[in-house]
Design a protein around this motif. Sequence first.
Motif, PDB file in Angstrom:
ATOM      1  N   ALA A 270       0.808  -1.212   0.000  1.00  0.00           N
ATOM      2  CA  ALA A 270       0.000   0.000   0.000  1.00  0.00           C
ATOM      3  C   ALA A 270       0.844   1.265   0.000  1.00  0.00           C
ATOM      4  CB  ALA A 270      -0.924   0.006   1.220  1.00  0.00           C
ATOM      5  N   LEU A 271       0.246   2.336  -0.501  1.00  0.00           N
ATOM      6  CA  LEU A 271       0.843   3.664  -0.448  1.00  0.00           C
ATOM      7  C   LEU A 271       1.171   4.012   1.004  1.00  0.00           C
ATOM      8  CD1 LEU A 271       1.253   6.084  -2.515  1.00  0.00           C
ATOM      9  CD2 LEU A 271      -0.834   7.027  -1.505  1.00  0.00           C
ATOM     10  N   GLY A 272       2.355   4.579   1.232  1.00  0.00           N
ATOM     11  CA  GLY A 272       2.760   4.964   2.577  1.00  0.00           C
ATOM     12  C   GLY A 272       3.510   3.894   3.338  1.00  0.00           C
ATOM     13  N   THR A 273       3.543   2.673   2.805  1.00  0.00           N
ATOM     14  CA  THR A 273       4.260   1.585   3.477  1.00  0.00           C
ATOM     15  C   THR A 273       5.756   1.890   3.543  1.00  0.00           C
ATOM     16  OG1 THR A 273       2.658  -0.045   2.694  1.00  0.00           O
ATOM     17  CG2 THR A 273       4.799  -0.879   3.419  1.00  0.00           C
ATOM     18  N   LYS A 274       6.351   1.598   4.686  1.00  0.00           N
ATOM     19  CA  LYS A 274       7.789   1.731   4.862  1.00  0.00           C
ATOM     20  C   LYS A 274       8.371   0.338   5.101  1.00  0.00           C
ATOM     21  CE  LYS A 274       7.446   6.375   6.854  1.00  0.00           C
ATOM     22  NZ  LYS A 274       7.773   7.255   8.019  1.00  0.00           N
ATOM     23  N   PHE A 275       9.483   0.036   4.436  1.00  0.00           N
ATOM     24  CA  PHE A 275      10.066  -1.296   4.588  1.00  0.00           C
ATOM     25  C   PHE A 275      11.561  -1.254   4.344  1.00  0.00           C
ATOM     26  CE2 PHE A 275       8.662  -0.949   0.188  1.00  0.00           C
ATOM     27  CZ  PHE A 275       9.717  -1.461  -0.546  1.00  0.00           C
ATOM     28  N   ASP A 276      12.217  -2.326   4.743  1.00  0.00           N
ATOM     29  CA  ASP A 276      13.642  -2.513   4.537  1.00  0.00           C
ATOM     30  C   ASP A 276      13.842  -3.187   3.171  1.00  0.00           C
ATOM     31  OD1 ASP A 276      16.268  -3.838   4.551  1.00  0.00           O
ATOM     32  OD2 ASP A 276      16.355  -3.356   6.695  1.00  0.00           O
ATOM     33  N   ALA A 277      14.697  -2.603   2.321  1.00  0.00           N
ATOM     34  CA  ALA A 277      14.900  -3.121   0.973  1.00  0.00           C
ATOM     35  C   ALA A 277      15.330  -4.576   0.965  1.00  0.00           C
ATOM     36  CB  ALA A 277      15.940  -2.277   0.240  1.00  0.00           C
ATOM     37  N   ARG A 278      15.997  -5.015   2.011  1.00  0.00           N
ATOM     38  CA  ARG A 278      16.501  -6.392   2.068  1.00  0.00           C
ATOM     39  C   ARG A 278      15.383  -7.415   2.274  1.00  0.00           C
ATOM     40  NH1 ARG A 278      20.790  -5.002   6.681  1.00  0.00           N
ATOM     41  NH2 ARG A 278      18.914  -3.885   7.326  1.00  0.00           N
ATOM     42  N   GLN A 279      14.147  -6.943   2.534  1.00  0.00           N
ATOM     43  CA  GLN A 279      13.026  -7.863   2.738  1.00  0.00           C
ATOM     44  C   GLN A 279      12.377  -8.317   1.427  1.00  0.00           C
ATOM     45  OE1 GLN A 279      11.342  -4.863   5.491  1.00  0.00           O
ATOM     46  NE2 GLN A 279      10.932  -6.574   6.882  1.00  0.00           N
ATOM     47  N   ILE A 280      12.746  -7.663   0.304  1.00  0.00           N
ATOM     48  CA  ILE A 280      12.164  -8.054  -0.977  1.00  0.00           C
ATOM     49  C   ILE A 280      12.992  -9.186  -1.567  1.00  0.00           C
ATOM     50  CG2 ILE A 280      11.350  -7.225  -3.214  1.00  0.00           C
ATOM     51  CD1 ILE A 280       9.956  -5.967  -0.820  1.00  0.00           C
ATOM     52  N   VAL A 281      12.857 -10.333  -0.950  1.00  0.00           N
ATOM     53  CA  VAL A 281      13.549 -11.564  -1.349  1.00  0.00           C
ATOM     54  C   VAL A 281      12.569 -12.729  -1.155  1.00  0.00           C
ATOM     55  CG1 VAL A 281      15.875 -10.752  -0.776  1.00  0.00           C
ATOM     56  CG2 VAL A 281      14.473 -11.846   1.000  1.00  0.00           C
ATOM     57  N   PRO A 282      12.834 -13.867  -1.805  1.00  0.00           N
ATOM     58  CA  PRO A 282      11.978 -15.030  -1.549  1.00  0.00           C
ATOM     59  C   PRO A 282      11.888 -15.333  -0.055  1.00  0.00           C
ATOM     60  CG  PRO A 282      13.411 -15.454  -3.421  1.00  0.00           C
ATOM     61  CD  PRO A 282      13.862 -14.169  -2.824  1.00  0.00           C
TER      62      PRO A 282
END
Length: 286
Positions: A270-282
């Motif tokens: 969703a718009l506004g979500t904050k996350f750590d780039a390293r979490q976009i993994v399998p």
Amino acid sequence: MLSRRQLLGSAAAALAVSAASVQAKQKTPLPKSAVSASRRVLIQSSSRYHTSGYLDFAGDQYERLFGTEKHEILFIPYARVAGSFDGYEKQVQDAFKPFGHKIVSIHRFKNAQEAVKKAEAIAVGGGNTWALVTRMYEAGIIDLIRDRVNAGLPYCGWSAGGNVACPTLRTTNDMPIAEPPSFNTFGFIPFQTNPHFISGGTAGLNNETREDRLEEFLCYNKDEEVIGLPEGTALLLTGEHDIEVLGPKDSEPLYWFRQGKDKMQLQRIALGTKFDARQIVPGGKI
């Protein structure tokens, strides 16, 4: 003795097994580069949103990137193919003028590398990603831009200019009209994005969808995942790993295309979500 039909059937079966078991070859790793806590990168899907003018919807995004500072921004127009760099520069100058920034295109300088070394900020425009990457390699500025941005130089890029913020250009939508020496790009984020993402096919046409293409990418690259960026949306990267999803209030959630046990899986961000780039993994979670 096997008949001709049996021999052909055996050969076809062997080819099918070979195709099913093929794996992506080892990719050349990007050179290591120190990352400053002050790094700021804006990765924009598009230059327009619905009926907006050119970049005029993105004022809030640029304010998040630049703050109150006004810059002379070095513009990279190399993705423009059907048109002049002069005309592209003028278009971007007009778009950034209301935001208080000055745009100067890199083609105005005799030495492109010196222009990058002296830049206050960098903007990379959209167009054909293959042409953009090829020309940046020819100018010898890929590594220079990577190092300067990682050291804290503000960067924004839309469409092709956003795609090259990924480790490679492999998830671009463009026809490969040029052949760069490498698919490697800046690698500001550790995952791939797909700009201008639109779900589904074209009415009345039996063409493959964007989902079809991304599923092929994931099937061939088992260690990767992709975020589809609908029109108007953007990722703001700050420091080494912190990302926030930006976009107009009515913009679509992002599409996170994930490795699945049997087929591609989809998760929305969703718009506004904050996350750590390293979490976009399998197997990653946000």
